[in-house]
Design a protein around this motif. Structure first.
Motif: not given
Length: 204
Positions: A9-13, A26-34, A80-91
């Motif tokens: 979940v990301g927060q709009i800042i 949007v402030k991202f969880p650290h695990k999703l910033t790589s 406010d908060y939003v659900n976050i998903e990085r795009s999928a990769k093959y495999g």
């Protein structure tokens, strides 16, 4: 392409509104910033958006007029908060169902029933989309891949397990709130094809 498995979940800042354009940060969880890159696609509440800038733990996106009109993102406010998903990769494992990040419409939450172990939510959908809503079929709700329960007229139910409530914004929703809906693409293709075939037979 996305899987409908919300990763955080990301927060709009910050929000900057201009003519027919909104830019928000949007402030991202650290695990999703790589390995972020300008131009990467990331789903915000199920809507595919393009990264226009990033630094440390925040990411910026531009939202065009059609996106603002069709989705709930135009109503978002700072904090406010939003659900976050990085795009999928093959495999990658597809744990939900294949999603495009193209929001079909919004639905209104008309009832919520919660117990200690379950949350049953009833949503009302514009009538023209109900032909794609099938019992035990898939639907994307604010980016989360969910299974459709009972259907009555232009309403349908979903059942949310504690894990889904814990990792998404759905636990904060109230009756009257709107959510982004993505119709399953395979269901839409099948229904539309059958309708065309039946229509052509009537003309012959």
């Amino acid at each position: 392409m996305y899987t409908g498995i919300v990763q955080g979940v990301g927060q709009i800042i910050d929000i900057l509104d201009q003519d027919k354009l909104r830019t928000y940060k949007v402030k991202f969880p650290h695990k999703l910033t790589s390995n972020l890159e300008i131009g990467a696609s990331i789903a915000n509440d199920g809507c595919c958006l393009t990264v226009t800038g990033f630094e440390d733990d925040w990411v910026t996106f531009d939202l065009m007029e059609e996106t603002l009109a069709l989705t709930t993102l135009g109503d978002k406010k700072i904090n406010d908060y939003v659900n976050i998903e990085r795009s999928a990769k093959y495999g990658d494992e597809i744990g939900g169902h294949v999603m495009s990040g193209h929001v079909s419409c919004t639905a209104t939450i008309v009832d919520i029933q919660k117990t200690a172990t379950n949350c049953e939510m009833t949503l009302e959908l514009p009538e023209q989309f109900m032909k794609y809503v099938l019992y035990k079929g898939f639907i994307g709700i604010d980016g989360a891949s969910l299974t459709i329960g009972d259907i009555k007229q232009n309403r349908f139910e979903i059942h949310l397990i504690p894990e889904t409530l814990a990792i998404t914004t759905l636990n904060t929703k109230k009756v009257g709130d709107k959510v982004n809906i993505e119709i399953d693409s395979q269901t839409r293709a099948i229904v539309d094809t059958v309708e065309r075939v039946l229509a052509s037979k009537k003309l012959n």
